[in-house]
Motif scaffolding. Structure first.
Motif, PDB file in Angstrom:
ATOM      1  N   ALA A 323       0.841  -1.203   0.000  1.00 52.50           N
ATOM      2  CA  ALA A 323       0.000   0.000   0.000  1.00 52.50           C
ATOM      3  C   ALA A 323       0.873   1.249   0.000  1.00 52.50           C
ATOM      4  CB  ALA A 323      -0.922   0.005   1.215  1.00 52.50           C
ATOM      5  N   LEU A 324       0.502   2.226  -0.813  1.00 54.21           N
ATOM      6  CA  LEU A 324       1.229   3.497  -0.887  1.00 54.21           C
ATOM      7  C   LEU A 324       0.233   4.630  -0.727  1.00 54.21           C
ATOM      8  CD1 LEU A 324       4.009   4.840  -1.507  1.00 54.21           C
ATOM      9  CD2 LEU A 324       3.261   4.978  -3.891  1.00 54.21           C
ATOM     10  N   HIS A 325       0.412   5.427   0.347  1.00 57.63           N
ATOM     11  CA  HIS A 325      -0.473   6.569   0.566  1.00 57.63           C
ATOM     12  C   HIS A 325       0.198   7.569   1.492  1.00 57.63           C
ATOM     13  CE1 HIS A 325      -1.441   4.895   4.515  1.00 57.63           C
ATOM     14  NE2 HIS A 325      -1.811   3.757   3.928  1.00 57.63           N
ATOM     15  N   GLY A 326      -0.417   8.740   1.636  1.00 65.91           N
ATOM     16  CA  GLY A 326       0.171   9.838   2.411  1.00 65.91           C
ATOM     17  C   GLY A 326       0.198   9.605   3.897  1.00 65.91           C
ATOM     18  N   GLY A 327      -0.477   8.578   4.412  1.00 67.69           N
ATOM     19  CA  GLY A 327      -0.463   8.307   5.839  1.00 67.69           C
ATOM     20  C   GLY A 327       0.730   7.494   6.286  1.00 67.69           C
ATOM     21  N   LYS A 328       1.557   7.049   5.358  1.00 71.51           N
ATOM     22  CA  LYS A 328       2.725   6.247   5.713  1.00 71.51           C
ATOM     23  C   LYS A 328       3.952   7.130   5.900  1.00 71.51           C
ATOM     24  CE  LYS A 328       1.542   1.753   3.744  1.00 71.51           C
ATOM     25  NZ  LYS A 328       1.767   1.010   4.989  1.00 71.51           N
ATOM     26  N   ALA A 329       4.853   6.661   6.762  1.00 72.07           N
ATOM     27  CA  ALA A 329       6.114   7.368   6.938  1.00 72.07           C
ATOM     28  C   ALA A 329       6.891   7.362   5.639  1.00 72.07           C
ATOM     29  CB  ALA A 329       6.937   6.696   8.044  1.00 72.07           C
ATOM     30  N   GLN A 330       7.761   8.362   5.473  1.00 68.22           N
ATOM     31  CA  GLN A 330       8.492   8.464   4.217  1.00 68.22           C
ATOM     32  C   GLN A 330       9.373   7.252   3.965  1.00 68.22           C
ATOM     33  OE1 GLN A 330       8.074  10.625   1.800  1.00 68.22           O
ATOM     34  NE2 GLN A 330       9.508   9.436   0.581  1.00 68.22           N
ATOM     35  N   ASN A 331      10.003   6.709   5.019  1.00 68.52           N
ATOM     36  CA  ASN A 331      10.853   5.540   4.783  1.00 68.52           C
ATOM     37  C   ASN A 331      10.030   4.348   4.313  1.00 68.52           C
ATOM     38  OD1 ASN A 331       9.598   5.114   7.228  1.00 68.52           O
ATOM     39  ND2 ASN A 331      11.417   4.342   8.292  1.00 68.52           N
ATOM     40  N   ALA A 332       8.787   4.224   4.805  1.00 65.31           N
ATOM     41  CA  ALA A 332       7.922   3.133   4.362  1.00 65.31           C
ATOM     42  C   ALA A 332       7.494   3.344   2.914  1.00 65.31           C
ATOM     43  CB  ALA A 332       6.699   3.029   5.264  1.00 65.31           C
ATOM     44  N   ARG A 333       7.168   4.575   2.551  1.00 66.09           N
ATOM     45  CA  ARG A 333       6.769   4.878   1.181  1.00 66.09           C
ATOM     46  C   ARG A 333       7.915   4.581   0.210  1.00 66.09           C
ATOM     47  NH1 ARG A 333       3.741  10.706   1.841  1.00 66.09           N
ATOM     48  NH2 ARG A 333       4.082  10.804  -0.400  1.00 66.09           N
ATOM     49  N   THR A 334       9.125   4.979   0.615  1.00 71.98           N
ATOM     50  CA  THR A 334      10.294   4.732  -0.234  1.00 71.98           C
ATOM     51  C   THR A 334      10.536   3.233  -0.401  1.00 71.98           C
ATOM     52  OG1 THR A 334      11.292   6.812   0.495  1.00 71.98           O
ATOM     53  CG2 THR A 334      12.764   5.172  -0.489  1.00 71.98           C
ATOM     54  N   ARG A 335      10.435   2.484   0.697  1.00 71.13           N
ATOM     55  CA  ARG A 335      10.676   1.041   0.630  1.00 71.13           C
ATOM     56  C   ARG A 335       9.650   0.351  -0.264  1.00 71.13           C
ATOM     57  NH1 ARG A 335       8.194  -2.912   2.775  1.00 71.13           N
ATOM     58  NH2 ARG A 335       7.068  -1.649   4.317  1.00 71.13           N
ATOM     59  N   ILE A 336       8.371   0.687  -0.096  1.00 72.09           N
ATOM     60  CA  ILE A 336       7.315   0.044  -0.873  1.00 72.09           C
ATOM     61  C   ILE A 336       7.484   0.331  -2.366  1.00 72.09           C
ATOM     62  CG2 ILE A 336       4.825   0.100  -1.327  1.00 72.09           C
ATOM     63  CD1 ILE A 336       4.563   0.645   1.767  1.00 72.09           C
ATOM     64  N   LEU A 337       7.810   1.577  -2.678  1.00 76.71           N
ATOM     65  CA  LEU A 337       7.993   1.931  -4.090  1.00 76.71           C
ATOM     66  C   LEU A 337       9.195   1.216  -4.677  1.00 76.71           C
ATOM     67  CD1 LEU A 337       6.603   3.678  -6.184  1.00 76.71           C
ATOM     68  CD2 LEU A 337       8.118   5.556  -5.539  1.00 76.71           C
ATOM     69  N   GLU A 338      10.268   1.069  -3.888  1.00 81.83           N
ATOM     70  CA  GLU A 338      11.455   0.371  -4.374  1.00 81.83           C
ATOM     71  C   GLU A 338      11.157  -1.112  -4.584  1.00 81.83           C
ATOM     72  OE1 GLU A 338      15.039  -0.378  -5.906  1.00 81.83           O
ATOM     73  OE2 GLU A 338      14.118   1.584  -5.531  1.00 81.83           O
ATOM     74  N   GLU A 339      10.380  -1.726  -3.688  1.00 87.19           N
ATOM     75  CA  GLU A 339       9.998  -3.129  -3.863  1.00 87.19           C
ATOM     76  C   GLU A 339       9.162  -3.307  -5.130  1.00 87.19           C
ATOM     77  OE1 GLU A 339       7.997  -4.113  -0.268  1.00 87.19           O
ATOM     78  OE2 GLU A 339       9.846  -4.393   0.895  1.00 87.19           O
ATOM     79  N   PHE A 340       8.328  -2.334  -5.424  1.00 81.97           N
ATOM     80  CA  PHE A 340       7.510  -2.395  -6.639  1.00 81.97           C
ATOM     81  C   PHE A 340       8.393  -2.263  -7.875  1.00 81.97           C
ATOM     82  CE2 PHE A 340       4.322  -0.320  -9.568  1.00 81.97           C
ATOM     83  CZ  PHE A 340       3.556  -1.458  -9.765  1.00 81.97           C
ATOM     84  N   ARG A 341       9.373  -1.376  -7.810  1.00 83.98           N
ATOM     85  CA  ARG A 341      10.296  -1.218  -8.944  1.00 83.98           C
ATOM     86  C   ARG A 341      11.100  -2.497  -9.184  1.00 83.98           C
ATOM     87  NH1 ARG A 341      11.284   4.460  -7.148  1.00 83.98           N
ATOM     88  NH2 ARG A 341      10.396   5.797  -8.770  1.00 83.98           N
ATOM     89  N   ARG A 342      11.547  -3.133  -8.090  1.00 85.96           N
ATOM     90  CA  ARG A 342      12.348  -4.349  -8.221  1.00 85.96           C
ATOM     91  C   ARG A 342      11.526  -5.547  -8.649  1.00 85.96           C
ATOM     92  NH1 ARG A 342      14.369  -3.396  -2.878  1.00 85.96           N
ATOM     93  NH2 ARG A 342      13.255  -5.312  -2.338  1.00 85.96           N
ATOM     94  N   GLY A 343      10.219  -5.521  -8.376  1.00 84.29           N
ATOM     95  CA  GLY A 343       9.359  -6.630  -8.744  1.00 84.29           C
ATOM     96  C   GLY A 343       9.073  -7.591  -7.620  1.00 84.29           C
ATOM     97  N   SER A 344       9.628  -7.364  -6.417  1.00 85.89           N
ATOM     98  CA  SER A 344       9.285  -8.232  -5.292  1.00 85.89           C
ATOM     99  C   SER A 344       7.853  -7.985  -4.832  1.00 85.89           C
ATOM    100  CB  SER A 344      10.259  -8.025  -4.126  1.00 85.89           C
ATOM    101  OG  SER A 344      10.318  -6.669  -3.738  1.00 85.89           O
ATOM    102  N   THR A 345       7.340  -6.773  -5.065  1.00 88.10           N
ATOM    103  CA  THR A 345       5.919  -6.472  -4.939  1.00 88.10           C
ATOM    104  C   THR A 345       5.384  -6.250  -6.349  1.00 88.10           C
ATOM    105  OG1 THR A 345       6.050  -5.505  -2.726  1.00 88.10           O
ATOM    106  CG2 THR A 345       4.235  -4.776  -4.123  1.00 88.10           C
ATOM    107  N   THR A 346       4.347  -6.988  -6.711  1.00 89.41           N
ATOM    108  CA  THR A 346       3.844  -6.890  -8.084  1.00 89.41           C
ATOM    109  C   THR A 346       2.553  -6.085  -8.195  1.00 89.41           C
ATOM    110  OG1 THR A 346       2.732  -9.014  -7.767  1.00 89.41           O
ATOM    111  CG2 THR A 346       4.904  -9.049  -8.813  1.00 89.41           C
ATOM    112  N   ALA A 347       1.849  -5.911  -7.069  1.00 88.63           N
ATOM    113  CA  ALA A 347       0.597  -5.148  -7.068  1.00 88.63           C
ATOM    114  C   ALA A 347       0.731  -4.005  -6.074  1.00 88.63           C
ATOM    115  CB  ALA A 347      -0.581  -6.047  -6.688  1.00 88.63           C
ATOM    116  N   LEU A 348       0.630  -2.770  -6.569  1.00 87.01           N
ATOM    117  CA  LEU A 348       0.712  -1.587  -5.729  1.00 87.01           C
ATOM    118  C   LEU A 348      -0.692  -1.018  -5.571  1.00 87.01           C
ATOM    119  CD1 LEU A 348       2.807   0.321  -4.329  1.00 87.01           C
ATOM    120  CD2 LEU A 348       2.664   1.734  -6.394  1.00 87.01           C
ATOM    121  N   VAL A 349      -1.178  -0.940  -4.324  1.00 85.52           N
ATOM    122  CA  VAL A 349      -2.498  -0.376  -4.042  1.00 85.52           C
ATOM    123  C   VAL A 349      -2.281   1.048  -3.553  1.00 85.52           C
ATOM    124  CG1 VAL A 349      -4.646  -0.646  -2.774  1.00 85.52           C
ATOM    125  CG2 VAL A 349      -3.306  -2.669  -3.389  1.00 85.52           C
ATOM    126  N   ALA A 350      -2.795   2.024  -4.272  1.00 91.40           N
ATOM    127  CA  ALA A 350      -2.391   3.403  -4.019  1.00 91.40           C
ATOM    128  C   ALA A 350      -3.558   4.372  -4.046  1.00 91.40           C
ATOM    129  CB  ALA A 350      -1.361   3.828  -5.064  1.00 91.40           C
TER     130      ALA A 350
END
Length: 493
Positions: A323-350
């Motif tokens: 999940a990616l949204h404004g209620g998450k800490a910046q480090n969490a947002r950065t990590r989730i987006l990086e996992e999506f870029r790498r492909g370890s997360t394939t579905a981003l709910v935003a």
């Protein structure tokens, strides 16, 4: 008012800079009188679509060091928006540009800014160039794109955004930064506390100006531009020139060269658009099968709560979702987006956070879990696929009671989606989206993410050094959401 064209680009050169003579004055004196009742055409409408031939970077007037760095990165030929705007920006003109998402706007404004800064250095606390963007993620993307180019010229590019240590940012500014990429809220905090002074800024770029207007940033942008010397160069990129953005153009730009590479609805041409008619009771099963497909998928929802809830449901049936949204800490947002870029997360709910300028390669499917009410939201979200000449698919899940409103909104967005009735196990769903049965083996939830951002709390008063303690309003996503929504509003970016 002048309109840019390929013929005038050949005479533009870095040696012809004229920024020092620029004044921040309204340009209404150049406009023909209009009837009060007549609709006022925007500058984009007045110039029409700019025709641009492909051009190698080494023919645009850029320094050799920049061209060499571009070549090392495999970039030898400029995209149309770059070929159109770089020579005019190097010549010192104010530039107003429109191009579809994913078209290369970052280098269009970034390369001439870096070229003009080459050869001098910034004083402590006094950046010499400024890029304003709507979200933290876009700031990171722009910074990462420009850093290698800046390094080739001996320049420093840094991001100034919320959710990160205010004290570290102040330290960085004290050491001297040539080009700052910032979100308006956090930069205003630094200006008010004296940790950033804008009196030496020679060039300012506004990226995704219409999105910043939609997010309520216009008062903060005006406050920042009022601190920037009036004679500086302005580069503004926007998909539309609605009232608020048009006022920015009139107040802060001087006779801009205008380049409109695509009409407002052209960004939808390289996508397949589908209206998936579903029964309300089938919705979650349909979403689970779509999210389990091969390839990167972004699923857009309206609220942070819905993003977290849908992500938990998808993970419980075996989908690697984040999940990616404004209620998450910046480090969490950065990590989730990086996992999506790498492909370890394939579905981003935003939520719309991810619709505001995020670039991730190879997103092949965008899903509107609920039909957006605003055509702008539809286009911004859809723009996460079919980037930089690629193709993609956009689907919207529509129940019976949503059909009429969705068709009306789609018409305003310039989209004609193909309507198809689908069911969870039906062939149509698999054919259009690649949907398949999820594994059913729950994905282990990540450890609880704290939303404490060390040093980020003292950006207004009483904590200029960024000292930290227990987070106000509690930790975790809920506490961060309260702080972001109730106390900072648009400043959270």
């Amino acid at each position: 008012m002048q309109a840019g064209s390929p013929n005038t680009r050949q005479s533009s050169s870095p040696a012809s800079k004229g920024g020092s003579a620029r004044r921040r004055t309204p340009r209404s004196r150049n406009r023909a009188p209009q009837s009060p009742s007549a609709p006022k055409p925007s500058l984009f409408d007045q110039v029409g679509v700019t025709a641009v031939d492909p051009a190698p970077f080494d023919q645009l007037g850029l320094p050799k060091a920049l061209v060499g760095e571009l070549t090392k990165a495999g970039l030898t030929e400029a995209f149309p928006i770059q070929a159109a705007t770089i020579p005019d920006a190097l010549a010192g003109s104010d530039v107003l540009g429109r191009a579809r998402t994913g078209s290369g706007k970052t280098l269009a404004f970034g390369l001439p800014m870096l070229a003009d800064l080459h050869g001098t250095s910034a004083r402590p606390l006094h950046p010499r160039a400024l890029v304003l963007v709507p979200t933290r993620e876009l700031a990171t993307q722009v910074t990462d794109s420009l850093k290698p180019m800046a390094k080739a010229l001996g320049l420093y590019v840094r991001e100034i955004v919320g959710g990160m240590s205010f004290a570290r940012q102040a330290d960085m500014l004290r050491r001297g930064v040539d080009l700052v990429v910032a979100t308006p809220g956090r930069l205003n905090d630094h200006v008010r506390q004296g940790t950033c002074v804008l009196s030496a800024v020679e060039r300012t770029a506004l990226d995704e100006a219409d999105q910043m207007a939609d997010m309520g940033f216009l008062p903060q942008i005006r406050e920042l531009l009022n601190h920037v010397p009036a004679g500086g160069q302005r580069l503004l990129f926007s998909a539309t020139l609605d009232g608020d953005v048009d006022r920015l153009v009139r107040e802060y730009m001087s006779d801009p060269v205008v380049h409109s590479l695509t009409p407002s609805a052209a960004s939808v041409d390289s996508m397949d658009h589908h209206q998936l008619d579903i029964a309300a009771e089938d919705k979650h099963d349909v979403l689970a099968r779509i999210a389990a497909r091969d390839g990167r998928t972004i699923l857009f929802v309206r609220t942070k709560h819905n993003a977290d809830r849908l992500t938990r449901k998808l993970r419980s049936v075996g989908v690697h979702a984040g999940a990616l949204h404004g209620g998450k800490a910046q480090n969490a947002r950065t990590r989730i987006l990086e996992e999506f870029r790498r492909g370890s997360t394939t579905a981003l709910v935003a939520t719309n956070v991810a619709a505001r300028g995020i670039h991730v390669d190879d997103v092949s499917l965008v899903v509107h879990v609920e039909p957006p009410a605003d055509p702008k939201d539809y286009l911004h979200r859809a723009g996460r696929t079919a980037r930089a000449g690629a193709t993609g698919t956009v689907v919207t899940l529509v129940t019976d009671d949503q059909r009429r409103a969705f068709r009306a909104m789609a018409g305003k967005a310039g989209v004609k989606p193909t309507a198809t009735k689908v069911s969870p196990q039906g062939a149509n769903l698999a054919r259009l989206t690649g949907a398949r049965e999820p594994s059913g083996v729950a994905v282990v939830e990540p450890k609880a993410e704290t939303n404490r951002n060390p040093g980020s709390g003292g950006t207004r008063r009483g904590n200029p050094r960024g000292r930290t303690g227990a987070p106000r309003n509690g930790g975790g996503p809920r506490g961060e959401a309260k702080r972001g929504e109730a106390k900072r509003g648009a400043r959270r970016a």
